[in-house]
Design an enzyme around this catalytic site. Structure first.
Site, short mmCIF file in Angstrom:
data_model
loop_
_atom_site.label_atom_id
_atom_site.label_comp_id
_atom_site.label_asym_id
_atom_site.label_seq_id
_atom_site.Cartn_x
_atom_site.Cartn_y
_atom_site.Cartn_z
N SER A 146 -78.48 55.17 30.64
CA SER A 146 -79.76 54.90 31.28
C SER A 146 -80.87 55.34 30.34
CB SER A 146 -79.81 55.68 32.59
OG SER A 146 -81.08 55.61 33.16
N ASP B 142 -83.65 49.17 36.25
CA ASP B 142 -83.75 50.05 37.42
C ASP B 142 -85.23 50.34 37.68
OD1 ASP B 142 -83.56 51.92 39.40
OD2 ASP B 142 -82.48 53.42 38.22
N GLY C 22 -75.59 58.03 38.15
CA GLY C 22 -75.61 59.38 37.58
C GLY C 22 -76.90 60.08 37.93
N LYS D 29 -79.05 50.41 30.54
CA LYS D 29 -79.92 50.27 31.73
C LYS D 29 -81.31 50.73 31.33
CE LYS D 29 -80.37 53.28 35.80
NZ LYS D 29 -79.68 53.81 36.98
N GLU E 279 -82.03 47.00 39.94
CA GLU E 279 -81.72 48.07 40.88
C GLU E 279 -82.98 48.55 41.61
OE1 GLU E 279 -79.80 51.20 38.68
OE2 GLU E 279 -79.50 52.44 40.45
N LYS F 152 -73.41 56.73 44.47
CA LYS F 152 -73.67 58.10 44.00
C LYS F 152 -73.22 59.02 45.11
CE LYS F 152 -77.85 57.52 41.19
NZ LYS F 152 -79.32 57.47 41.30
N LYS G 110 -85.17 51.63 32.57
CA LYS G 110 -86.08 51.90 33.68
C LYS G 110 -87.28 50.98 33.51
CE LYS G 110 -83.91 55.43 35.44
NZ LYS G 110 -83.82 55.91 36.79
N ASP H 290 -79.73 51.36 45.40
CA ASP H 290 -79.34 52.73 45.04
C ASP H 290 -79.90 53.68 46.11
OD1 ASP H 290 -79.01 55.26 43.93
OD2 ASP H 290 -80.42 54.98 42.28
O1 NPG Z 1 -77.16 59.19 33.29
O2 NPG Z 1 -76.92 60.80 34.69
C1 NPG Z 1 -77.55 59.86 34.24
C2 NPG Z 1 -78.88 59.53 34.87
C3 NPG Z 1 -79.01 58.11 35.18
O3 NPG Z 1 -81.18 57.22 35.21
C4 NPG Z 1 -80.33 57.80 35.81
N1 NPG Z 1 -80.50 58.21 37.05
O4 NPG Z 1 -82.33 56.45 39.48
O5 NPG Z 1 -80.30 56.41 38.87
C5 NPG Z 1 -81.42 56.87 38.78
C6 NPG Z 1 -81.70 57.91 37.75
C7 NPG Z 1 -82.41 59.12 38.21
C8 NPG Z 1 -81.79 60.32 38.24
C9 NPG Z 1 -83.71 59.05 38.59
C10 NPG Z 1 -82.46 61.46 38.65
C11 NPG Z 1 -84.39 60.17 38.98
C12 NPG Z 1 -83.76 61.37 39.02
#
Ligand code: NPG
Length: 366
Positions: A134, A187, A289, A160, A212, A261, A162, A237
């Site tokens: 990500s 995402d 994640g 991925k 997403e 998740k 954002k 999600d």
């Molecule tokens: O690789 O662990 C990872 C993180 C992946 O981008 C990631 N998570 O929305 O899925 C999500 C995002 C996220 C995590 C957004 C924590 C905000 C807080």
């Protein structure tokens, strides 16, 4: 098993690059860990909440409070299993990330005692899982492309990105040009509204695996509108807080792929339930994640090894976020991570780093 104590460990774990949230940049991952002590042995669970309530309403200090005040006392001195935990704590509404952390610690203790791995317990069939990565919103396109190239070189099997209003078509086009036909998805973390449907439709030009969570978590209806207007599959999600909500969203046509998740759904037992339901419906799922340490990553990798996880997950290597992990590191091999096969989560907590990174004194509920 009888629960003797619940310890809360809070650490500030240095990140290799800052993590941007709508509340500011994090230079360290504020992690809350649950350590349960029972008459059959101990177990660890990781709470995936962030320091601030920016992903969902949960946040670290809130999870700490709900565990100390309600969830911990509900199980102390009692006969509890990972399977009975949800029922014992259903008087607490919501707080799924806090609940998931305890349930995982209980599962770790009980599977270590019975000689089973998480992978066996979940019903995993694969030895290794395909990994995606990500990539956050970057300050500019050059920085974004340099970061993506790094991950491509490391062998990640899916990227991925954002996206948010003002940072979408242009970065997606640039990354698509850079990576050729490597799988790519986006995402939005709820950044758009239904007024953006025509704009989002332009993403169809880039052959994305999925988009997403474009809209806020409660708004299933707008996801139905987008889903019928766009060719790119819509994947929920934040909205998916349990199996029933997921099945309803699938039935209504709001989502054709699901991000699973465990933390967001109250634990791995509910995550496996959703996986099984989606497998039955032939709805592809993938493992999300939350910047987990090796403790949470181990459980995610075991989950992602189930049959229905047909898309690469956000199960990246430890080095994506951390120079040093709290357990033995997860290292990518040809874009894949090997599923832990030792008992319980299959990883051991490094107590030297736990001590070094500790940010507040240990709290013990007994
Ligand atoms: O690789 O662990 C990872 C993180 C992946 O981008 C990631 N998570 O929305 O899925 C999500 C995002 C996220 C995590 C957004 C924590 C905000 C807080």
């Amino acid at each position: 098993m009888r629960v003797e104590a619940v310890e809360l460990h809070r650490i500030a774990m240095p990140l290799v690059r800052p993590f941007e949230t709508s509340f500011g940049r994090q230079l360290a991952r504020d992690v809350l860990l649950v350590h349960v002590l029972t008459d059959v042995g101990d177990g660890w669970g990781e709470c995936v909440a962030m320091a601030d309530p920016v992903y969902s309403s949960e946040f670290v200090a809130g999870c700490d409070a709900v565990i100390t005040t309600y969830l911990g006392p509900a199980i102390i001195g009692r006969e509890v299993t990972a399977e009975s935990f949800a029922g014992l704590t259903q008087f607490v509404i919501g707080h799924r990330m806090a609940k998931a952390a305890i349930e995982t610690a209980l599962l770790d203790a009980q599977t270590r005692a019975s000689g089973q791995s998480f992978a066996q317990y979940f019903g995993a069939t694969r030895e290794a899982v395909d990994c995606g990565v990500s990539v956050g919103i970057a300050p500019d396109l050059d920085t974004l492309l340099a970061e993506v190239q790094l991950y491509v070189d490391e062998g990640y099997r899916r990227i991925k990105l954002k996206i948010k209003p003002g940072w979408d078509l242009e970065p997606v086009r640039a990354v698509r040009d850079l990576i050729g036909d490597l799988p790519l998805q986006v995402d939005a973390n709820t950044a758009y509204t239904v007024a953006d449907v025509d704009h989002l439709r332009e993403l169809d030009a880039f052959g994305l695996l999925l988009i997403e969570q474009p809209f806020i978590e409660e708004d299933i209806a707008s996801h139905v509108v987008l889903s019928s207007a766009i060719e790119t599959p819509v994947c929920l999600d934040e909205s998916i807080v349990n199996t029933d909500v997921a099945l309803d969203a699938i039935e209504r046509g709001a989502t054709t792929i699901v991000n699973i998740k465990a933390g967001r759904m109250g634990g791995y037992l509910e995550a496996v339930r959703l996986h099984d339901a989606c497998l039955e419906l032939e709805i592809p799922v993938w493992c999300g994640g939350m910047l987990e340490t090796g403790i949470g990553r181990a459980a995610n990798v075991a989950l992602a090894a189930l049959d229905g996880f047909t898309l690469p997950g956000d199960t990246s290597g430890s080095s994506r976020y951390f120079a040093e992990d709290l357990t033995e590191p997860f290292v990518l091999d040809d874009g894949r991570l090997v599923v832990p096969r030792g008992v319980g989560s299959g990883v051991e907590v490094r107590t030297d780093l736990l001590t070094q990174w500790r940010s507040t004194p240990v709290v013990t509920v007994r």
